[in-house]
Design a protein around this motif. Structure first.
Motif, PDB file in Angstrom:
ATOM      1  N   SER A  66      -2.906  -0.910   8.828  1.00  0.00           N
ATOM      2  CA  SER A  66      -1.801  -1.861   8.968  1.00  0.00           C
ATOM      3  C   SER A  66      -1.036  -2.021   7.666  1.00  0.00           C
ATOM      4  N   PHE A  67      -1.773  -2.038   6.556  1.00  0.00           N
ATOM      5  CA  PHE A  67      -1.132  -2.218   5.259  1.00  0.00           C
ATOM      6  C   PHE A  67      -0.282  -1.026   4.844  1.00  0.00           C
ATOM      7  N   SER A  68      -0.604   0.128   5.386  1.00  0.00           N
ATOM      8  CA  SER A  68       0.180   1.320   5.050  1.00  0.00           C
ATOM      9  C   SER A  68       1.648   1.109   5.404  1.00  0.00           C
ATOM     10  N   SER A  69       1.876   0.466   6.544  1.00  0.00           N
ATOM     11  CA  SER A  69       3.258   0.209   6.950  1.00  0.00           C
ATOM     12  C   SER A  69       3.812  -1.039   6.264  1.00  0.00           C
ATOM     13  N   VAL A  70       2.955  -2.055   6.086  1.00  0.00           N
ATOM     14  CA  VAL A  70       3.419  -3.296   5.455  1.00  0.00           C
ATOM     15  C   VAL A  70       3.921  -3.029   4.038  1.00  0.00           C
ATOM     16  N   PHE A  71       3.155  -2.272   3.271  1.00  0.00           N
ATOM     17  CA  PHE A  71       3.533  -2.035   1.883  1.00  0.00           C
ATOM     18  C   PHE A  71       4.476  -0.846   1.714  1.00  0.00           C
ATOM     19  N   GLY A  72       4.844  -0.272   2.847  1.00  0.00           N
ATOM     20  CA  GLY A  72       5.860   0.769   2.791  1.00  0.00           C
ATOM     21  C   GLY A  72       7.254   0.182   2.881  1.00  0.00           C
ATOM     22  N   ALA A  73       7.322  -1.148   3.048  1.00  0.00           N
ATOM     23  CA  ALA A  73       8.617  -1.818   3.144  1.00  0.00           C
ATOM     24  C   ALA A  73       9.370  -1.723   1.817  1.00  0.00           C
ATOM     25  N   SER A  74      10.680  -1.801   1.897  1.00  0.00           N
ATOM     26  CA  SER A  74      11.507  -1.649   0.697  1.00  0.00           C
ATOM     27  C   SER A  74      11.583  -2.917  -0.136  1.00  0.00           C
ATOM     28  N   HIS A  75      11.389  -4.077   0.502  1.00  0.00           N
ATOM     29  CA  HIS A  75      11.471  -5.330  -0.253  1.00  0.00           C
ATOM     30  C   HIS A  75      10.634  -6.410   0.423  1.00  0.00           C
ATOM     31  N   ILE A  76      10.415  -7.500  -0.316  1.00  0.00           N
ATOM     32  CA  ILE A  76       9.631  -8.619   0.190  1.00  0.00           C
ATOM     33  C   ILE A  76      10.550  -9.604   0.919  1.00  0.00           C
ATOM     34  N   ASP A  77      10.252  -9.827   2.191  1.00  0.00           N
ATOM     35  CA  ASP A  77      11.036 -10.787   2.975  1.00  0.00           C
ATOM     36  C   ASP A  77      10.117 -11.451   4.002  1.00  0.00           C
ATOM     37  N   ASP A  78      10.697 -12.211   4.913  1.00  0.00           N
ATOM     38  CA  ASP A  78       9.897 -12.915   5.919  1.00  0.00           C
ATOM     39  C   ASP A  78       9.112 -11.945   6.800  1.00  0.00           C
ATOM     40  N   ASP A  79       9.705 -10.811   7.113  1.00  0.00           N
ATOM     41  CA  ASP A  79       9.016  -9.821   7.952  1.00  0.00           C
ATOM     42  C   ASP A  79       7.765  -9.298   7.258  1.00  0.00           C
ATOM     43  N   PHE A  80       7.867  -9.120   5.943  1.00  0.00           N
ATOM     44  CA  PHE A  80       6.723  -8.642   5.152  1.00  0.00           C
ATOM     45  C   PHE A  80       5.564  -9.625   5.261  1.00  0.00           C
ATOM     46  N   TYR A  81       5.843 -10.913   5.078  1.00  0.00           N
ATOM     47  CA  TYR A  81       4.789 -11.924   5.151  1.00  0.00           C
ATOM     48  C   TYR A  81       4.239 -12.062   6.569  1.00  0.00           C
ATOM     49  N   GLU A  82       5.095 -11.919   7.568  1.00  0.00           N
ATOM     50  CA  GLU A  82       4.645 -12.029   8.953  1.00  0.00           C
ATOM     51  C   GLU A  82       3.707 -10.884   9.317  1.00  0.00           C
ATOM     52  N   GLU A  83       4.008  -9.686   8.842  1.00  0.00           N
ATOM     53  CA  GLU A  83       3.145  -8.543   9.115  1.00  0.00           C
ATOM     54  C   GLU A  83       1.799  -8.694   8.403  1.00  0.00           C
ATOM     55  N   LEU A  84       1.844  -9.229   7.186  1.00  0.00           N
ATOM     56  CA  LEU A  84       0.598  -9.493   6.467  1.00  0.00           C
ATOM     57  C   LEU A  84      -0.251 -10.502   7.248  1.00  0.00           C
ATOM     58  N   VAL A  94       4.067 -14.562  -6.214  1.00  0.00           N
ATOM     59  CA  VAL A  94       5.199 -13.626  -6.185  1.00  0.00           C
ATOM     60  C   VAL A  94       6.416 -14.267  -6.842  1.00  0.00           C
ATOM     61  N   LYS A  95       6.614 -15.545  -6.533  1.00  0.00           N
ATOM     62  CA  LYS A  95       7.753 -16.274  -7.116  1.00  0.00           C
ATOM     63  C   LYS A  95       7.587 -16.432  -8.622  1.00  0.00           C
ATOM     64  N   GLU A  96       6.376 -16.818  -9.049  1.00  0.00           N
ATOM     65  CA  GLU A  96       6.129 -17.028 -10.474  1.00  0.00           C
ATOM     66  C   GLU A  96       6.313 -15.742 -11.281  1.00  0.00           C
ATOM     67  N   ALA A  97       5.822 -14.636 -10.725  1.00  0.00           N
ATOM     68  CA  ALA A  97       5.883 -13.359 -11.437  1.00  0.00           C
ATOM     69  C   ALA A  97       7.177 -12.589 -11.162  1.00  0.00           C
ATOM     70  N   ARG A  98       8.011 -13.161 -10.277  1.00  0.00           N
ATOM     71  CA  ARG A  98       9.283 -12.541  -9.903  1.00  0.00           C
ATOM     72  C   ARG A  98       9.094 -11.107  -9.404  1.00  0.00           C
ATOM     73  N   ILE A  99       8.133 -10.973  -8.529  1.00  0.00           N
ATOM     74  CA  ILE A  99       7.835  -9.657  -7.956  1.00  0.00           C
ATOM     75  C   ILE A  99       8.829  -9.337  -6.844  1.00  0.00           C
ATOM     76  N   LYS A 100       9.317  -8.116  -6.828  1.00  0.00           N
ATOM     77  CA  LYS A 100      10.312  -7.694  -5.840  1.00  0.00           C
ATOM     78  C   LYS A 100       9.766  -6.643  -4.878  1.00  0.00           C
ATOM     79  N   GLU A 101       8.836  -5.821  -5.362  1.00  0.00           N
ATOM     80  CA  GLU A 101       8.333  -4.704  -4.556  1.00  0.00           C
ATOM     81  C   GLU A 101       7.045  -5.099  -3.819  1.00  0.00           C
ATOM     82  N   PRO A 102       6.946  -4.834  -2.518  1.00  0.00           N
ATOM     83  CA  PRO A 102       5.742  -5.138  -1.753  1.00  0.00           C
ATOM     84  C   PRO A 102       4.479  -4.517  -2.343  1.00  0.00           C
TER      85      PRO A 102
END
Length: 324
Positions: A26-44, A69-77
């Motif tokens: 499942s994570f193979s597809s989740v972390f293949g996303a281009s950016h962090i958004d609501d869909d990313f968190y929902e799949e997780l 993620v917010k504190e470290a300003r992470i952009k990539e899944p």
């Protein structure tokens, strides 16, 4: 000891393979996303729930991840992989003081419904404590289940320890009374008490356990009382519900999760500890004496997520975190 832990880790990893494969796929597809958004968190969230981590636990992990993620300003899944592993491991950590009862004169009440592995857990603990040089005694206070006493006697013989028992149908409290008297007279270090698991009648169960505790407190006031609940890891959320019901009628000091070998519901260990705020102290992965060991959160998380982060070396983590 180091070789024994490595062997246990290998079997644990094999036992959790069904859960791990589901998560990693499942994570193979989740972390293949281009950016962090609501869909990313929902799949997780969906992935964790499917692994039987439970809704409440999953929400805690996701909220913690969002904050980091917010504190470290992470952009990539992909950059969230290590964060997730650390979050889960940190919330499962067990303080070393959780095992202080092993260093004292202790009475261990072993509770749980029938069929979860109580008898084998008692036998394995008895064997391990005796091997470490302690004087151990077993009490067969589950006098209602047919063959319970005989099964426990088999394990007592296998472990090489003595057992106190009465006839089937006897008063469990009377067994505890005799066992406490024997433990004091024989200068026993650890007294392990098997108890009935009749959740269908909570009042009787509560009264029975309360009576046992009163006898121990009155007749063996110097002993430390430890209550361990045994849960079947293959039952997933049912195990969590059993723990909740028992916690409503009696005090629980620690959790033993059995049958984690071959289950697709390995995430339940995370859910149980997080939601009940009671530490998982032992886990079992088979029928052999040494297939029950102290719970090591670092080794458990590594066994559950190895392959999830290809940059992590499972051997390095096991050596560093488990102090091998």
């Amino acid at each position: 000891m180091a070789e024994e832990k490595k062997g246990f880790f290998k079997r644990l990893k094999e036992g959790l393979s069904k859960t791990r494969n589901s998560i990693v796929d499942s994570f193979s597809s989740v972390f293949g996303a281009s950016h962090i958004d609501d869909d990313f968190y929902e799949e997780l969230e969906e992935t964790f729930i499917m692994a039987d981590m439970g809704y409440e636990t999953t929400e805690k992990v996701i909220e913690n991840l969002k904050e980091r993620v917010k504190e470290a300003r992470i952009k990539e899944p992909a950059a969230c992989k290590e964060l997730i592993i650390n979050i889960i491991r940190d919330q499962m950590m067990v303080d070393e003081s959780a095992y202080d009862f092993e260093k004292k004169k202790s009475v261990i009440l072993v509770i749980g419904v029938n069929g979860v592995g109580k008898t084998t857990t008692i036998g394995k603990l008895a064997a391990q404590y005796k091997k470490s040089g302690k004087k151990v005694l077993i009490a067969a206070a589950d006098t209602f289940r047919a063959a319970a006493i005989d099964q426990l006697k088999t394990w007592a013989d296998r472990a090489g320890v003595e057992m106190i028992s009465h006839n089937e149908g006897a008063d469990p409290a009377a067994v505890v009374y005799d066992a406490v008297s024997a433990a004091k007279a024989r200068n026993t270090d650890i007294l392990l008490i098997d108890t009935a698991g009749r959740l269908h009648n909570k009042k009787n169960l509560m009264d029975e356990l309360a009576k046992m505790r009163r006898i121990i407190s009155r007749d063996y006031p110097d002993a430390n009382v430890e209550s361990l609940i045994v849960l079947d890891g293959t039952t997933g959320q049912n195990a969590l519900e059993q723990a909740r019901q028992f916690s409503n009628v009696t005090e629980i000091d620690g959790i033993v999760i059995t049958k984690l070998d071959g289950t697709a519901k390995g995430g339940i260990a995370i859910a149980i500890q997080a939601e009940l705020n009671v530490p998982v102290k032992f886990i079992g992965i088979g029928e052999k004496i040494d297939d029950l060991q102290r719970f090591d959160p670092s080794a458990y998380v590594e066994a559950l997520f190895s392959g999830f982060d290809e940059d992590r070396s499972e051997i390095d983590i096991l050596m560093d975190e488990a102090d091998l």
